[in-house]
Design an enzyme around this catalytic site. Structure first.
Site, PDB file in Angstrom:
ATOM      1  N   TYR A 190     -14.144  37.400   2.363  1.00 31.78           N
ATOM      2  CA  TYR A 190     -12.686  37.613   2.257  1.00 31.78           C
ATOM      3  C   TYR A 190     -12.298  38.884   3.009  1.00 31.78           C
ATOM      4  O   TYR A 190     -11.359  38.890   3.812  1.00 31.78           O
ATOM      5  CB  TYR A 190     -12.331  37.718   0.778  1.00 31.78           C
ATOM      6  CG  TYR A 190     -10.916  38.171   0.476  1.00 31.78           C
ATOM      7  CD1 TYR A 190      -9.857  37.256   0.505  1.00 31.78           C
ATOM      8  CD2 TYR A 190     -10.633  39.497   0.135  1.00 31.78           C
ATOM      9  CE1 TYR A 190      -8.558  37.667   0.208  1.00 31.78           C
ATOM     10  CE2 TYR A 190      -9.344  39.906  -0.162  1.00 31.78           C
ATOM     11  CZ  TYR A 190      -8.312  38.992  -0.125  1.00 31.78           C
ATOM     12  OH  TYR A 190      -7.031  39.404  -0.419  1.00 31.78           O
TER      13      TYR A 190
ATOM     14  N   SER B 296      -5.252  43.013   3.219  1.00 29.69           N
ATOM     15  CA  SER B 296      -5.744  43.496   1.923  1.00 29.69           C
ATOM     16  C   SER B 296      -6.461  44.822   2.143  1.00 29.69           C
ATOM     17  O   SER B 296      -7.061  45.034   3.215  1.00 29.69           O
ATOM     18  CB  SER B 296      -6.738  42.486   1.331  1.00 29.69           C
ATOM     19  OG  SER B 296      -7.421  43.062   0.228  1.00 29.69           O
TER      20      SER B 296
HETATM   21  P1  NAP Z   1      -1.872  33.787  -5.553  1.00 29.41           P
HETATM   22  O1  NAP Z   1      -1.055  34.253  -6.701  1.00 29.41           O
HETATM   23  O2  NAP Z   1      -3.205  33.172  -5.793  1.00 29.41           O
HETATM   24  O3  NAP Z   1      -0.962  32.794  -4.672  1.00 29.41           O
HETATM   25  C1  NAP Z   1      -1.535  32.242  -3.526  1.00 29.41           C
HETATM   26  C2  NAP Z   1      -0.466  31.448  -2.788  1.00 29.41           C
HETATM   27  O4  NAP Z   1      -1.055  30.929  -1.586  1.00 29.41           O
HETATM   28  C3  NAP Z   1       0.035  30.256  -3.563  1.00 29.41           C
HETATM   29  O5  NAP Z   1       1.398  30.066  -3.240  1.00 29.41           O
HETATM   30  C4  NAP Z   1      -0.807  29.107  -3.022  1.00 29.41           C
HETATM   31  O6  NAP Z   1      -0.164  27.841  -3.087  1.00 29.41           O
HETATM   32  C5  NAP Z   1      -0.922  29.518  -1.573  1.00 29.41           C
HETATM   33  N1  NAP Z   1      -2.064  28.934  -0.883  1.00 29.41           N
HETATM   34  C6  NAP Z   1      -3.383  29.097  -1.159  1.00 29.41           C
HETATM   35  N2  NAP Z   1      -4.123  28.408  -0.276  1.00 29.41           N
HETATM   36  C7  NAP Z   1      -3.252  27.790   0.555  1.00 29.41           C
HETATM   37  C8  NAP Z   1      -3.401  26.930   1.655  1.00 29.41           C
HETATM   38  N3  NAP Z   1      -4.609  26.553   2.097  1.00 29.41           N
HETATM   39  N4  NAP Z   1      -2.288  26.468   2.276  1.00 29.41           N
HETATM   40  C9  NAP Z   1      -1.061  26.839   1.836  1.00 29.41           C
HETATM   41  N5  NAP Z   1      -0.861  27.653   0.794  1.00 29.41           N
HETATM   42  C10 NAP Z   1      -1.946  28.118   0.168  1.00 29.41           C
HETATM   43  O7  NAP Z   1      -2.141  34.986  -4.521  1.00 29.41           O
HETATM   44  P2  NAP Z   1      -1.452  36.417  -4.324  1.00 29.41           P
HETATM   45  O8  NAP Z   1      -2.204  37.384  -5.148  1.00 29.41           O
HETATM   46  O9  NAP Z   1       0.010  36.319  -4.419  1.00 29.41           O
HETATM   47  O10 NAP Z   1      -1.904  36.674  -2.818  1.00 29.41           O
HETATM   48  C11 NAP Z   1      -1.044  36.468  -1.715  1.00 29.41           C
HETATM   49  C12 NAP Z   1      -1.677  37.142  -0.510  1.00 29.41           C
HETATM   50  O11 NAP Z   1      -1.892  38.516  -0.809  1.00 29.41           O
HETATM   51  C13 NAP Z   1      -3.037  36.571  -0.119  1.00 29.41           C
HETATM   52  O12 NAP Z   1      -3.145  36.528   1.274  1.00 29.41           O
HETATM   53  C14 NAP Z   1      -4.021  37.582  -0.695  1.00 29.41           C
HETATM   54  O13 NAP Z   1      -5.214  37.604   0.002  1.00 29.41           O
HETATM   55  C15 NAP Z   1      -3.234  38.858  -0.529  1.00 29.41           C
HETATM   56  N6  NAP Z   1      -3.679  39.941  -1.413  1.00 29.41           N
HETATM   57  C16 NAP Z   1      -3.568  39.835  -2.756  1.00 29.41           C
HETATM   58  C17 NAP Z   1      -4.015  40.870  -3.561  1.00 29.41           C
HETATM   59  C18 NAP Z   1      -3.952  40.826  -5.051  1.00 29.41           C
HETATM   60  O14 NAP Z   1      -4.582  41.687  -5.717  1.00 29.41           O
HETATM   61  N7  NAP Z   1      -3.229  39.890  -5.658  1.00 29.41           N
HETATM   62  C19 NAP Z   1      -4.560  42.019  -2.973  1.00 29.41           C
HETATM   63  C20 NAP Z   1      -4.640  42.092  -1.589  1.00 29.41           C
HETATM   64  C21 NAP Z   1      -4.184  41.044  -0.819  1.00 29.41           C
HETATM   65  P3  NAP Z   1      -0.287  26.899  -4.418  1.00 29.41           P
HETATM   66  O15 NAP Z   1       0.577  27.592  -5.459  1.00 29.41           O
HETATM   67  O16 NAP Z   1       0.272  25.607  -4.012  1.00 29.41           O
HETATM   68  O17 NAP Z   1      -1.723  26.865  -4.791  1.00 29.41           O
END
Ligand code: NAP
Length: 263
Positions: free
Chosen positions: A172, A158
């Protein structure tokens, strides 16, 4: 050998496609990665924790494209569950060519002096230990030291890793900075074994993660202040991840790629 024109076409494609495991593949950046990778010829195992129905629906979508797809629910923070997940992957696909360590969590915006120990432990366990467990299991399958044929790992970091996330979630940000360091170190450790390791650092991307951090309107609120005057889309991050996984990135390893619209 030429195919016998009298034989009906088989329903399943031959099991020769490369196999990708995406953690947190049920929604957001993970689901976008799963869709794009499948369109580019990967068979895909999708991990998630709770949203198993959404993962199963996505798997059906991939099978309709002619790809093999497997849903592997597991909490990546739990080492025993990760081991069971990889055992199920071995049984289902028998190979592993790519891993995307995407599963990650945020928590409610807070200062460090307001965070309890349970939150801090959970943050490290999911975001950091989960990625370490999965990468270790991937190397145990990809490295020629263990009979593997190489592969590619992409860790989802991130921009918080370099910005620090003061006042919202320094915990985080610290886990994501550790992911960056881990990506560089592991890339060097396994480079001679045909395994490439890279990280992608998304900026603010329009997914449900912001709601889980108590800020469902975050994207709308900050969009105008971002360099491109908008947040990113999960599909835009998936493009970078899938490129890093594939042969076009054959000399790219140990890289940390910002997909942050200049943030
Ligand atoms: P999201 O929409 O909240 O989706 C999170 C995903 O991770 C879901 O599939 C969830 O599964 C799964 N998950 C959460 N905890 C878990 C665990 N303990 N074991 C297995 N699966 C787990 O998140 P996103 O925004 O797509 O983020 C994905 C990645 O990108 C993350 O690492 C996040 O830190 C990073 N990121 C995101 C952003 C942003 O602005 N969105 C920015 C920078 C980095 P369930 O559906 O079953 O809950």
């Amino acid at each position: 050998m030429p195919l016998d024109p009298m034989l009906p076409p088989t329903a399943e494609p031959p099991p020769t496609a490369p196999v990708l495991l995406v953690t947190g593949g049920s929604r957001g950046i993970g689901a976008a990665t799963v869709r794009l990778a499948a369109r580019q010829g990967w068979d895909v195992a999708l991990n998630c924790r709770h949203r198993i129905d959404e993962a199963e629906a996505l798997a059906l979508e991939l099978r309709a494209l002619g790809r093999r797809a497997l849903v592997l629910p597991a909490d990546v923070a739990d080492e025993a569950q990760v081991l069971a997940m990889f055992a199920a992957l071995d049984a289902g696909f028998g190979r592993l060519d790519g891993l995307v360590n995407n599963a990650g969590v945020v928590d409610m915006g807070a200062r460090l002096d307001e965070m309890d120990g349970a939150r801090l432990r959970r943050m490290v366990e999911v975001n950091l230990l989960g990625s370490l467990y999965c990468a270790r299991e991937a190397v145990r399958r990809m490295s020629p030291r263990h009979g593997g044929a190489g592969g590619a790992i992409v860790n989802v970091s991130s921009t918080a890793a370099r910005l620090g996330a003061a006042g919202t979630y320094v915990d985080y940000a610290a886990t994501k900075a550790a992911i960056d360091t881990f990506s560089i170190g592991l890339a060097r450790e396994v480079a001679a074994e045909g395994i490439r390791v890279n990280a992608v650092r998304p900026g603010i991307i329009d997914t449900e993660i912001h709601a889980s951090g108590g800020q469902p309107d975050r994207v709308a609120q900050v969009a105008a202040s971002l360099p491109m005057r908008r947040a990113g889309r999960a599909e835009e991050v998936a493009e970078a991840i899938v490129w890093l996984l594939g042969p076009a990135a054959s000399y790219t390893s140990g890289a940390i790629l910002d997909v942050s619209g200049a943030r």
